[in-house]
Design an enzyme around this catalytic site. Structure first.
Site, PDB file in Angstrom:
ATOM      1  CE  LYS A  39      -2.260   1.498   3.665  1.00  0.00           C
ATOM      2  NZ  LYS A  39      -1.995   2.901   3.708  1.00  0.00           N
ATOM      3  CG  ASP A  93      -4.644   4.404   1.627  1.00  0.00           C
ATOM      4  OD1 ASP A  93      -5.751   4.932   1.711  1.00  0.00           O
ATOM      5  OD2 ASP A  93      -4.040   4.343   2.825  1.00  0.00           O
ATOM      6  CE  LYS A 106      -7.232   6.634   4.034  1.00  0.00           C
ATOM      7  NZ  LYS A 106      -5.693   6.215   4.209  1.00  0.00           N
ATOM      8  CG  ASP A 144     -10.808  18.226  -5.134  1.00  0.00           C
ATOM      9  OD1 ASP A 144     -11.578  19.201  -5.308  1.00  0.00           O
ATOM     10  OD2 ASP A 144      -9.727  18.408  -4.942  1.00  0.00           O
ATOM     11  CB  THR A 149      -9.150   2.140  11.618  1.00  0.00           C
ATOM     12  OG1 THR A 149      -8.193   2.488  10.883  1.00  0.00           O
ATOM     13  CG2 THR A 149      -9.864   1.241  10.800  1.00  0.00           C
ATOM     14  NE  ARG A 195       1.290   3.210  13.109  1.00  0.00           N
ATOM     15  CZ  ARG A 195       0.745   4.000  13.534  1.00  0.00           C
ATOM     16  NH1 ARG A 195       0.956   4.847  14.133  1.00  0.00           N
ATOM     17  NH2 ARG A 195      -0.887   3.740  13.140  1.00  0.00           N
TER      18      ARG A 195
HETATM   19  O1  C5P Z   1       0.773   1.182  10.918  1.00  0.00           O
HETATM   20  P1  C5P Z   1      -0.920   1.036  10.878  1.00  0.00           P
HETATM   21  O2  C5P Z   1      -0.827  -0.516  10.728  1.00  0.00           O
HETATM   22  O3  C5P Z   1      -1.751   1.556  11.718  1.00  0.00           O
HETATM   23  O4  C5P Z   1      -1.074   1.357   9.240  1.00  0.00           O
HETATM   24  C1  C5P Z   1      -2.354   1.453   8.778  1.00  0.00           C
HETATM   25  C2  C5P Z   1      -2.353   1.858   7.312  1.00  0.00           C
HETATM   26  O5  C5P Z   1      -3.754   1.939   6.776  1.00  0.00           O
HETATM   27  C3  C5P Z   1      -1.854   3.568   7.361  1.00  0.00           C
HETATM   28  O6  C5P Z   1      -1.254   3.573   5.927  1.00  0.00           O
HETATM   29  C4  C5P Z   1      -3.301   4.259   7.342  1.00  0.00           C
HETATM   30  O7  C5P Z   1      -3.027   5.335   6.440  1.00  0.00           O
HETATM   31  C5  C5P Z   1      -4.329   3.352   6.363  1.00  0.00           C
HETATM   32  N1  C5P Z   1      -5.692   3.495   6.744  1.00  0.00           N
HETATM   33  C6  C5P Z   1      -6.149   3.375   8.136  1.00  0.00           C
HETATM   34  N2  C5P Z   1      -7.562   3.882   8.333  1.00  0.00           N
HETATM   35  C7  C5P Z   1      -8.105   3.912   7.274  1.00  0.00           C
HETATM   36  C8  C5P Z   1      -7.696   3.917   5.943  1.00  0.00           C
HETATM   37  C9  C5P Z   1      -6.301   3.447   5.727  1.00  0.00           C
HETATM   38  O8  C5P Z   1      -5.390   3.316   9.103  1.00  0.00           O
HETATM   39  N3  C5P Z   1      -9.760   3.759   7.297  1.00  0.00           N
END
Ligand code: C5P
Length: 256
Positions: A41, A68, A70, A73, A132, A224
């Protein structure tokens, strides 16, 4: 209409968020994780730092990409941006469902049109429902008075009616999405996924990879928990193993 592939194997279901600063780091992660994860991603951090070339490079070395960005606009701008993203050869791209029905419809039409005209597999276009990282307070701050659950259901229904292929939602909301949208091939991509042993960081609605698969996620996004692990390849392999066990248990319980 040709589509980018649906997940076939459990490895295909794991998407690793390349949330890093430089192309070099992205390259190293791709080399370490290639073949062990389903997709990479690329989000706003790496894209802003490195631009579309990094997308081409990951695809060039055989990786699938979920772009990603998002988009949110005016409909014309989002449709044009989605057309360009599709042209890069990504497998999944996304917009914010909160941008509305016309914005999503125009984006879906643009993606279909460019894939047909230029003869490549149409990427899946999905919509972000509620991030999330958000909770009731976050929604309240921006004037949303409905519950997270109602908001997710309404946005998922709107995305489906607007011709989108699925949504991004917390694993806690998979059931709500499935109840709101009856279509079997409507995909649910779930970030906010962490093994038991890892800190929650800024994610408020988290689940383990096994629980997300159990809850019916088509894809799980992990950032992460893999990127910051001492050995990212090993962390990814462990997550795949946990997902595999969950899928096995699910198959077992559906047989009894
Ligand atoms: O580090 P972590 O596992 O929290 O990363 C989650 C990834 O998913 C990040 O790149 C974040 O931008 C993305 N994301 C998210 N919630 C969403 C859509 C995308 O955390 N609803």
């Amino acid at each position: 209409m040709r589509h980018a592939t649906m997940p076939d194997t459990i490895v295909d279901k794991l998407i690793v968020a390349l949330d890093v600063e430089t192309v070099r780091e992205a390259r190293e992660l791709c080399a370490a994780l290639g073949g062990r994860v389903g997709m990479f991603k690329i989000g706003s951090q790496l894209f802003t730092a490195a631009g579309p070339d990094v997308v081409r490079e990951v695809i060039g070395v055989g990786g699938r990409v979920f772009l990603d960005l998002k988009f949110h606009d005016i409909p014309n701008t989002v449709a044009a941006a989605c057309r360009e993203a599709a042209r890069l050869g990504v497998s999944i791209l996304n917009v914010h469902a909160a941008g509305g029905g016309e914005m999503m419809r125009r984006a879906a039409e643009a993606v279909t049109e460019v894939a047909e005209r230029e003869g490549f597999a149409r990427p899946r276009l999905i919509a972000v429902t509620v991030l999330t990282s958000a909770d009731a307070t976050t929604l309240g701050e921006v004037g949303v008075t409905s519950t997270i659950q109602d908001r997710v259901a309404a946005l998922a229904r709107l995305a489906e009616r607007s011709g989108l292929d699925g949504v991004v939602a917390s694993p806690h909301e998979i059931k709500i999405v499935r109840e709101a949208v009856g279509r079997a091939n409507f995909i649910v991509v779930t970030p906010g996924v962490r093994p038991e042993s890892v800190a929650h960081d800024d994610q408020k609605r988290v689940m383990t990879p096994a629980a997300a698969i159990h809850a019916g996620a088509d894809y799980v996004v992990v950032g992460r928990a893999i990127l910051k692990a001492p050995d990212p390849a090993r962390a990814a392999a462990e997550i795949v193993e946990q997902m595999e066990q969950a899928e096995g248990q699910q198959a077992e319980s559906s047989r009894v």
